[in-house]
Design a protein around this motif. Structure first.
Motif, PDB file in Angstrom:
ATOM      1  N   ALA A 149       0.870  -1.227  -0.571  1.00 41.08           N
ATOM      2  CA  ALA A 149      -0.048   0.651   0.227  1.00 41.08           C
ATOM      3  C   ALA A 149       0.768   1.296   0.176  1.00 41.08           C
ATOM      4  N   ALA A 150       2.104   0.830   1.227  1.00 42.13           N
ATOM      5  CA  ALA A 150       3.038   2.265   0.605  1.00 42.13           C
ATOM      6  C   ALA A 150       4.185   2.504  -0.486  1.00 42.13           C
ATOM      7  N   ALA A 151       3.989   1.169  -1.383  1.00 41.73           N
ATOM      8  CA  ALA A 151       4.944   1.595  -2.434  1.00 41.73           C
ATOM      9  C   ALA A 151       4.748   2.270  -3.731  1.00 41.73           C
ATOM     10  N   ASP A 152       5.885   2.805  -4.546  1.00 39.53           N
ATOM     11  CA  ASP A 152       5.813   3.355  -5.441  1.00 39.53           C
ATOM     12  C   ASP A 152       5.150   2.793  -6.344  1.00 39.53           C
ATOM     13  N   ASP A 153       5.549   1.723  -6.913  1.00 42.64           N
ATOM     14  CA  ASP A 153       4.844   1.254  -7.699  1.00 42.64           C
ATOM     15  C   ASP A 153       2.183   1.292  -7.103  1.00 42.64           C
ATOM     16  N   PRO A 154       1.942   2.123  -8.284  1.00 39.90           N
ATOM     17  CA  PRO A 154       0.700   1.826  -8.459  1.00 39.90           C
ATOM     18  C   PRO A 154      -0.349   0.415  -8.545  1.00 39.90           C
ATOM     19  N   TRP A 155       0.655  -0.029  -9.298  1.00 40.41           N
ATOM     20  CA  TRP A 155      -0.298  -1.369  -9.123  1.00 40.41           C
ATOM     21  C   TRP A 155      -0.001  -2.055  -7.831  1.00 40.41           C
ATOM     22  N   LEU A 156       0.681  -2.071  -7.290  1.00 36.20           N
ATOM     23  CA  LEU A 156       0.862  -3.014  -5.982  1.00 36.20           C
ATOM     24  C   LEU A 156      -0.132  -2.449  -5.175  1.00 36.20           C
ATOM     25  N   ARG A 157       0.143  -0.359  -4.841  1.00 36.82           N
ATOM     26  CA  ARG A 157      -1.310  -0.316  -4.187  1.00 36.82           C
ATOM     27  C   ARG A 157      -2.756  -0.337  -4.471  1.00 36.82           C
ATOM     28  N   ARG A 158      -2.409  -1.005  -5.777  1.00 36.07           N
ATOM     29  CA  ARG A 158      -4.198  -1.261  -6.340  1.00 36.07           C
ATOM     30  C   ARG A 158      -4.278  -2.525  -5.523  1.00 36.07           C
ATOM     31  N   ALA A 159      -3.701  -3.097  -6.133  1.00 33.42           N
ATOM     32  CA  ALA A 159      -3.721  -4.798  -5.638  1.00 33.42           C
ATOM     33  C   ALA A 159      -3.940  -4.777  -3.896  1.00 33.42           C
ATOM     34  N   ALA A 160      -3.196  -3.598  -3.025  1.00 34.02           N
ATOM     35  CA  ALA A 160      -3.301  -4.435  -1.433  1.00 34.02           C
ATOM     36  C   ALA A 160      -4.547  -3.370  -1.489  1.00 34.02           C
ATOM     37  N   VAL A 161      -5.100  -2.663  -1.850  1.00 37.83           N
ATOM     38  CA  VAL A 161      -6.657  -2.265  -1.662  1.00 37.83           C
ATOM     39  C   VAL A 161      -7.553  -3.226  -2.112  1.00 37.83           C
ATOM     40  N   LEU A 162      -7.650  -3.784  -3.460  1.00 37.33           N
ATOM     41  CA  LEU A 162      -8.165  -5.186  -4.106  1.00 37.33           C
ATOM     42  C   LEU A 162      -8.503  -6.268  -3.419  1.00 37.33           C
ATOM     43  N   ALA A 163      -7.104  -6.622  -2.570  1.00 34.86           N
ATOM     44  CA  ALA A 163      -6.766  -7.632  -2.027  1.00 34.86           C
ATOM     45  C   ALA A 163      -8.125  -8.100  -0.267  1.00 34.86           C
ATOM     46  N   HIS A 164      -8.722  -6.584  -0.258  1.00 36.37           N
ATOM     47  CA  HIS A 164     -10.024  -6.158   0.820  1.00 36.37           C
ATOM     48  C   HIS A 164     -11.369  -6.913   0.276  1.00 36.37           C
ATOM     49  N   LEU A 165     -10.966  -6.648  -0.534  1.00 40.62           N
ATOM     50  CA  LEU A 165     -12.719  -6.983  -1.635  1.00 40.62           C
ATOM     51  C   LEU A 165     -13.517  -7.940  -0.517  1.00 40.62           C
ATOM     52  N   PRO A 166     -13.205  -9.419  -1.528  1.00 34.46           N
ATOM     53  CA  PRO A 166     -13.207 -10.633  -0.515  1.00 34.46           C
ATOM     54  C   PRO A 166     -14.282 -10.383   0.578  1.00 34.46           C
ATOM     55  N   ALA A 167     -12.991 -10.039   1.677  1.00 38.84           N
ATOM     56  CA  ALA A 167     -13.929 -10.226   3.130  1.00 38.84           C
ATOM     57  C   ALA A 167     -14.442  -9.736   3.171  1.00 38.84           C
ATOM     58  N   GLU A 197      -7.351   5.103  -7.256  1.00 40.09           N
ATOM     59  CA  GLU A 197      -9.049   5.900  -7.123  1.00 40.09           C
ATOM     60  C   GLU A 197     -10.213   4.856  -7.274  1.00 40.09           C
ATOM     61  N   GLU A 198      -9.924   3.813  -8.213  1.00 41.19           N
ATOM     62  CA  GLU A 198     -11.177   2.389  -9.333  1.00 41.19           C
ATOM     63  C   GLU A 198     -11.145   2.009  -8.059  1.00 41.19           C
ATOM     64  N   ALA A 199      -9.813   1.509  -7.280  1.00 44.70           N
ATOM     65  CA  ALA A 199     -10.254   0.165  -6.479  1.00 44.70           C
ATOM     66  C   ALA A 199     -10.454   0.906  -4.921  1.00 44.70           C
ATOM     67  N   VAL A 200     -10.057   1.622  -4.539  1.00 52.75           N
ATOM     68  CA  VAL A 200     -11.218   2.206  -3.113  1.00 52.75           C
ATOM     69  C   VAL A 200     -12.686   2.721  -3.700  1.00 52.75           C
ATOM     70  N   ASP A 201     -12.727   2.433  -4.440  1.00 51.85           N
ATOM     71  CA  ASP A 201     -14.223   2.970  -4.681  1.00 51.85           C
ATOM     72  C   ASP A 201     -15.380   1.564  -5.065  1.00 51.85           C
ATOM     73  N   LEU A 202     -14.522   0.661  -5.606  1.00 50.99           N
ATOM     74  CA  LEU A 202     -14.913  -0.080  -5.801  1.00 50.99           C
ATOM     75  C   LEU A 202     -15.104  -1.438  -4.169  1.00 50.99           C
ATOM     76  N   VAL A 203     -14.012  -1.435  -3.369  1.00 53.24           N
ATOM     77  CA  VAL A 203     -14.033  -2.313  -2.019  1.00 53.24           C
ATOM     78  C   VAL A 203     -15.532  -1.019  -1.088  1.00 53.24           C
ATOM     79  N   ARG A 204     -15.232   0.387  -0.967  1.00 55.99           N
ATOM     80  CA  ARG A 204     -16.044   1.250  -0.672  1.00 55.99           C
ATOM     81  C   ARG A 204     -17.622   0.083  -1.037  1.00 55.99           C
ATOM     82  N   ALA A 205     -17.574   0.559  -2.321  1.00 55.04           N
ATOM     83  CA  ALA A 205     -19.137  -0.145  -2.987  1.00 55.04           C
ATOM     84  C   ALA A 205     -19.515  -1.534  -2.097  1.00 55.04           C
ATOM     85  N   SER A 206     -18.442  -2.176  -1.768  1.00 54.48           N
ATOM     86  CA  SER A 206     -18.436  -3.496  -1.425  1.00 54.48           C
ATOM     87  C   SER A 206     -19.050  -3.802   0.409  1.00 54.48           C
ATOM     88  N   GLY A 207     -19.427  -2.500   0.809  1.00 55.77           N
ATOM     89  CA  GLY A 207     -19.672  -2.107   2.646  1.00 55.77           C
ATOM     90  C   GLY A 207     -18.391  -1.462   3.050  1.00 55.77           C
TER      91      GLY A 207
END
Length: 209
Positions: A149-167, A197-207
């Motif tokens: 989540a704190a990495a300089d790579d935006p794809w790692l940051r996206r993955a860190a956010v989306l990893a919350h989605l299944p839970a 930002e798209e990833a954050v919005d997607l997880v927020r939409a899941s609750g």
């Protein structure tokens, strides 16, 4: 490493090429760019090929090292279908994975460069892995996700956010952990990054809170 034509990677590659379509390959290149090769195999064909490989090579159903080595072998060539097949393979074998496998997955994410490859790894592999890890391993895995989540790579940051989605989809999401991920992501970014930002919005939409 030379790929064994008679081994599982060779079988999968040959099967994907057999399922190829030049029209689909050209469409993929227009949509995803020219930094990868494209066979033009459909997602359904990729999933079917992984199922066939599991039947043909029984070790893929129960051997952690066989699965992770094959995933790396598939990913090693910059072919979209091979890399998506690696993600599908890991998805089908999440029960075998360990927190230490996040290092390998991180390498995949850093070279993915496409939501179509990043998202299956984050949502279908990393997220379910986090849900099944026991205490100490879960703590180690969370530390890795916070580093992403704190990495300089935006794809790692996206993955860190989306990893919350299944839970959150399973009703087991941790709002405090998600908020910490968002704070780390926000602190690492310089300006807006739509993929994150798209990833954050997607997880927020899941609750998520």
């Amino acid at each position: 490493m030379t790929e064994d034509a008679d081994g599982p990677a060779g079988f999968i590659d040959e099967s994907l090429q057999y399922e190829s379509s030049w029209e689909r390959a050209e469409d993929f290149e227009r949509r995803y760019g020219g930094h990868l090769e494209y066979y033009g195999a459909s997602v359904g064909a990729i999933r079917g090929t992984i199922r066939n490989a599991a039947r043909r090579y029984p070790g893929l159903d129960h051997d952690h090292d066989d699965v992770t080595a094959l995933a790396s072998e598939l990913w090693s060539r910059p072919v979209f279908e091979r890399r998506l097949a690696a993600a599908v393979l890991l998805q089908s074998s999440v029960r075998l994975l360990r927190s230490s496998d996040l290092t390998r997955i991180e390498g995949f994410l850093r070279s993915a460069h496409l939501p179509e490859l990043v998202d299956p790894l984050a949502v279908d592999v990393v997220g379910p892995l986090l849900l099944r890890l026991p205490g100490p391993e879960a703590v180690r895995a969370q530390a890795v996700l916070h580093r992403w989540a704190a990495a300089d790579d935006p794809w790692l940051r996206r993955a860190a956010v989306l990893a919350h989605l299944p839970a959150f989809r399973a009703g087991e999401g941790d709002d405090a952990s998600f908020r910490r991920t968002v704070r780390l992501v926000s602190g690492a970014q310089q300006g807006r990054v739509s993929a994150v930002e798209e990833a954050v919005d997607l997880v927020r939409a899941s609750g998520a809170g």
